[in-house]
Design an enzyme around this catalytic site. Structure first.
Site, PDB file in Angstrom:
ATOM      1  CG  ASP A   1     -17.299  25.030 -38.753  1.00 48.51           C
ATOM      2  OD1 ASP A   1     -17.398  23.961 -38.839  1.00 48.51           O
ATOM      3  OD2 ASP A   1     -17.209  25.377 -37.093  1.00 48.51           O
TER       4      ASP A   1
ATOM      5  CB  SER B   1     -12.627  16.435 -33.372  1.00 51.22           C
ATOM      6  OG  SER B   1     -13.849  17.061 -32.730  1.00 51.22           O
TER       7      SER B   1
HETATM    8  C1  S3P Z   1     -16.931  23.200 -32.646  1.00 49.75           C
HETATM    9  C2  S3P Z   1     -15.972  22.144 -33.328  1.00 49.75           C
HETATM   10  C3  S3P Z   1     -15.848  21.938 -34.537  1.00 49.75           C
HETATM   11  C4  S3P Z   1     -17.175  22.534 -35.547  1.00 49.75           C
HETATM   12  C5  S3P Z   1     -18.123  22.824 -34.789  1.00 49.75           C
HETATM   13  C6  S3P Z   1     -18.056  23.430 -33.647  1.00 49.75           C
HETATM   14  C7  S3P Z   1     -16.685  23.398 -31.110  1.00 49.75           C
HETATM   15  O1  S3P Z   1     -16.514  20.598 -34.868  1.00 49.75           O
HETATM   16  O2  S3P Z   1     -17.210  22.059 -36.589  1.00 49.75           O
HETATM   17  O3  S3P Z   1     -18.981  23.817 -35.623  1.00 49.75           O
HETATM   18  O4  S3P Z   1     -17.604  24.360 -30.871  1.00 49.75           O
HETATM   19  O5  S3P Z   1     -15.972  22.629 -30.550  1.00 49.75           O
HETATM   20  P1  S3P Z   1     -15.309  19.469 -34.524  1.00 49.75           P
HETATM   21  O6  S3P Z   1     -14.781  19.495 -33.269  1.00 49.75           O
HETATM   22  O7  S3P Z   1     -15.997  18.102 -34.489  1.00 49.75           O
HETATM   23  O8  S3P Z   1     -14.507  19.408 -35.594  1.00 49.75           O
END
Ligand code: S3P
Length: 670
Positions: free
Chosen positions: A310, A162
Site C-alpha cells: 500500500d 493477498s
Molecule cells: C488488505 C489487504 C491488501 C491491501 C488492502 C487491505 C486487507 O490487499 O492492499 O489495502 O485488509 O486484507 P490484498 O490482500 O489484495 O493485497
C-alpha cells in the site's frame, strides 16, 4: 532557491484500516461482547459496518470506544438489499467469504465504479471449490452474487500474496465450520490469523501457509486498533523529505507483515527510530520518531513487495526527490488496486515533471530536485491523492490534485493533519484559498511552532490526571498547573459566601473570582482564596460535592481557562484538566488523554478516599456515579483529536508517568 521544509509535532494518525474492518467482522462472528477502541471511522470501514447491518448484525455507531454483541455466524440473515461495499475491496472479499459459508444466504455485492472493476475471480475460484455459488454479472468484478452452502475443506494454493484472498477463504471456513489450508507465494499481512488466535482458534502456521481447524468457534475479544502504518507512512515520508525537525507518530502498528514501507524509506535515507515497542491484543505497536536525511534511490522487489504494497505510490513519490533511480519490480498486484497504481503513478509523476517509466510489474523513477508542477489525476484513489499531497506540501512544488476528498476512504483528516505539520500548508484546500485571495505563495510554507514545552493532560473524571501530571512535571523539572484546583477555588469561595448551592447562578459564582489569586508551591501553580492556598478546604468533601455544578457553568469554564492560560504562559508546563488540549493550549507540544475503565477509576478513587481496599459493592456504587458523571461531561468536553490516548487500566502510576515522560522527551529533542 528552494526554501527548506521544517516539520514538528506529534501526529496521531487514525486507526489501521485492515484491523478496523476485521474488528467489526470478528466481533460479529464471535459469541459475546467485544469492545472496540480507536476504530478508523473512514468510508471503507463504514462500508463494512453497513454491510454487516444489512446481514442482520447490530453494529453501533463507530465511535472511539464501543461494544458489539456478537451471536456467531449462524445469526446472519438474508439481506433485504444489495450489500453496498462502496470503494472497499476488503469489505467485499472478506464478507463474500463469510456469506459463502452460510447455507441459505444469498447476497448481491455492489460497489462504486473503481471497486466494480476489481478482480473477484481470485476469491470466486476457491469459494466455488469449497462448494459455494459465486457469479459475477459481468464475468468478473461487481455486481457479484454469492450463495452460501455447507462447504467442504480445501487446500488452496493462491497465485497472489493477498491477505484478502487468504482471509476470504479462512472466513468461509470459520462461517461454515470446516477446515482449510491456504498457501501463498510470499506471506501477506496476517491480521486475520492474529485475530483468530486472539479469539481462541488454534491455527497451524507455516512460513507461507495457514491451516484453520474444522469447527472453530470464536470467543469474543476486545480490539484496540493501533494507528495505521500505511497512513503513518505519509508523515514518515514528509519528515524524511524535510531539512529540519522531527515528527512523532505514536501507537503505530508495527506488525512485521506491514512494515516494508518503513524499511524501504529507511533504506532511502529517512531517519526512523522506534520507541515504546509493545504488544497489544496480538499486534505489535510503537512510537515512530522520524526526521530527514539525504535520500537516494533504491530497488524494491521480492518478498518486500507484499509488506509495502500500500506504500508503493508513496515510495515512488519519495523516489522523485531522491538521488538516483528507484526500481520497483514484482509488484503487478498494484495494477488491481483502487486504480492501476503502476500506470496512474507513472502518468502522474510525468505530469508533474518527473522522469518515470512503466514496467509490466513495477516502475522506474529517476530522482531530481527541480520544482514539480502540474495536475494529478487520482482516479478517486485515496493513496494517490495523499502520496502526491506529500510532494505538493514541499516548498517550491505546485501540484494540483483533482479529487482531494477521496482521502475519506482511509484518512478523513489527512489534509488538516498535513496543514498542522507544515504550518500554512501546501494542500489543495489552502491552494484554492490562495488562488481566491490572490495571496502570494509563501516559499517556506512553514509557521514555527511554539518553542516552549506545553504538555496538556486531559481525561475523564477520576482518570488520575492531576496526580500523574504533578509527577510528570517533577520528572521533567517543569511547572505544573492544575486547572481543577481553580474550579475548586471558585466553588470554595461560593460556599464561603453561605448562599445554598441550589441558588447559585453563573453571575453569583463569578462574582467571587476577584478573591482568587495564584501562588507557586513546590513546582505547581495553585490558586489562593482570600490570600491563602487553603489546600485542605479545596480538597474537602463540601467542595467535592459541588465542584461539578461550577464546572458546568460556561462562564466559569472561560474564567478558569483564562487563569490557567495565564499561569502556564511563560515557562515549560504540564497542565491538566478539561479542555486543556482543545480550548486552553490548542498548540500544546504534546497532548495526552488518559483513560481507564470506569470500574478501575472508581476503585482508584475509593482507595484514595477510604485509604483501604474498597469492597466490590462500594466500587459498583462509585462506578455508577462515575458513569453518570461521564455522560454529563461528554456533552461539554471531548478529547482533542490529536491527543495521544493512554489506557491506564492496567498501568501503574509509575508506568503512566514513564510513558508520558518518554513522549515528552521525544518532543523535546526535536
Ligand atoms: C488488505 C489487504 C491488501 C491491501 C488492502 C487491505 C486487507 O490487499 O492492499 O489495502 O485488509 O486484507 P490484498 O490482500 O489484495 O493485497
Amino acid at each position: 532557491m528552494t526554501a527548506s521544509l521544517s516539520v514538528s509535532g506529534v501526529v496521531r494518525v487514525p486507526g489501521d484500516k485492515s484491523i478496523s474492518h476485521r474488528a467489526l467482522l470478528f466481533a460479529a462472528l464471535s459469541h459475546g461482547s467485544s469492545r472496540v477502541r480507536s476504530i478508523l471511522p473512514s468510508a471503507d470501514v463504514h462500508s463494512t459496518a453497513g454491510v454487516l447491518r444489512a446481514l442482520g448484525v447490530t453494529v453501533p455507531e463507530l465511535s472511539a470506544d464501543f461494544v458489539m454483541h456478537g451471536r456467531g455466524p449462524l445469526s446472519l440473515r438474508v439481506p433485504r438489499q444489495d450489500l453496498d461495499c462502496g470503494n472497499s475491496g476488503t469489505t467485499t472479499r472478506l464478507v463474500a467469504g463469510i456469506v459463502a459459508g452460510r447455507e441459505n444466504i444469498t447476497a448481491r455485492f455492489v460497489g462504486d465504479a473503481s471497486l466494480s472493476k476489481r478482480p473477484m475471480q481470485r476469491i470466486a475460484r476457491p469459494l466455488i471449490a469449497m462448494g459455494a455459488r459465486v457469479e459475477s454479472e459481468r464475468g468478473d468484478g461487481l455486481p457479484m452474487q454469492v450463495s452460501g452452502a455447507a462447504l467442504h475443506s480445501i487446500d488452496w494454493r493462491s497465485e497472489h500474496a493477498s491477505a484478502q484472498i487468504k482471509s476470504a477463504i479462512m472466513l468461509a471456513a470459520v462461517s461454515s465450520g470446516v477446515a482449510v489450508t491456504v498457501s501463498e507465494p510470499t506471506r501477506s499481512r496476517d491480521h486475520t490469523e492474529r485475530m483468530l488466535a486472539a479469539r481462541g482458534v488454534t491455527l497451524q502456521l507455516g512460513e507461507t501457509t495457514v491451516t484453520v481447524p474444522g469447527g472453530a468457534v470464536l470467543h469474543a475479544a476486545d480490539t484496540d486498533v493501533p494507528a495505521d502504518p500505511s497512513s503513518a507512512a505519509f508523515f514518515v515520508a514528509l519528515a524524511g523529505l524535510s531539512q529540519h525537525g522531527e515528527l512523532v507518530l505514536p501507537d503505530v502498528c508495527l506488525n512485521p507483515t506491514r512494515t516494508g514501507g518503513f524499511d524501504v524509506l529507511s533504506r532511502m535515507g529517512v531517519r526512523v527510530r522506534i520507541e515504546d515497542r509493545r504488544e497489544v491484543g496480538g499486534e505489535l505497536l510503537g512510537t515512530i520518531i522520524v526526521s530527514g536525511g539525504s535520500l537516494s534511490g533504491t530497488a524494491v522487489g521480492g518478498d518486500e513487495v507484499p509488506r509495502a504494497i500500500d506504500e508503493m505510490p508513496l515510495i515512488a513519490c519519495v523516489a522523485a526527490r531522491a538521488q538516483g533511480d528507484t526500481r520497483i519490480t514484482g509488484a503487478s498486484e498494484l495494477r488491481v488496486k483502487e486504480s492501476d497504481r503502476i500506470t496512474a503513478v507513472v502518468n502522474n509523476l510525468r505530469a508533474i515533471g518527473v522522469d518515470a517509466e512503466e514496467l509490466p510489474d513495477g516502475m522506474i523513477v529517476r530522482g531530481g530536485s527541480h520544482p514539480l508542477r502540474g495536475h494529478v489525476t487520482t482516479h478517486g484513489d485515496h493513496r494517490l491523492a495523499m502520496s502526491f499531497g506529500i510532494l505538493g506540501a514541499l516548498p517550491g512544488n505546485d501540484i494540483h490534485i483533482d479529487d482531494p476528498a477521496c482521502v475519506a476512504v482511509s484518512f478523513p483528516d489527512f489534509w488538516s493533519a498535513l496543514s498542522r505539520v507544515v504550518g500554512r500548508a501546501h494542500t489543495p484546500a489552502s491552494r484554492a484559498h490562495d488562488a481566491a485571495t490572490g495571496s502570494p505563495d509563501d516559499a517556506s510554507g512553514y509557521v514555527a511552532p511554539p518553542l516552549r514545552l506545553v504538555i496538556a493532560i486531559d481525561g475523564p473524571a477520576a482518570s488520575g490526571k492531576s496526580s500523574t501530571s504533578q509527577w510528570v512535571a517533577k520528572r521533567l523539572g517543569v511547572r505544573h498547573v492544575d486547572s481543577g484546583a481553580f474550579y475548586r477555588a471558585l466553588t470554595a469561595a461560593a460556599l464561603r459566601s453561605g448562599v445554598p448551592a441550589e441558588q447559585w447562578t453563573e453571575a453569583s459564582v463569578l462574582s467571587h473570582a476577584p478573591r482568587i489569586g495564584q501562588a507557586l508551591t513546590d513546582r505547581s501553580v495553585v490558586p489562593t482564596l482570600d490570600g491563602d492556598t487553603a489546600d485542605s478546604e479545596l480538597r474537602g468533601s463540601a467542595v467535592t460535592a459541588q465542584v461539578s455544578r461550577v464546572a458546568r457553568l460556561p462562564a466559569a469554564r472561560l474564567w478558569v481557562n483564562d487563569r490557567v492560560r495565564a499561569a502556564g504562559a511563560s515557562s515549560d508546563v504540564v497542565v491538566d484538566g478539561r479542555d486543556i488540549g482543545t480550548a486552553v493550549f490548542p498548540d500544546a507540544s504534546l497532548k495526552v488523554f488518559l483513560i481507564a475503565d470506569s470500574w478501575e477509576r472508581a476503585r482508584r478513587r475509593l482507595v484514595q478516599r477510604l485509604e483501604r481496599r474498597p469492597t466490590d459493592a462500594e466500587i459498583a456504587e462509585e462506578t455508577e456515579a462515575l458513569v453518570a458523571r461521564d455522560a454529563k461531561d461528554a456533552t461539554q468536553s471531548r478529547p482533542d483529536p490529536a491527543a495521544i490516548t493512554i489506557d491506564t487500566t492496567t498501568l501503574t502510576q509509575e508506568e503512566q508517568v514513564d510513558r508520558i515522560v518518554a513522549l515528552a522527551e521525544a518532543v523535546r529533542r526535536r
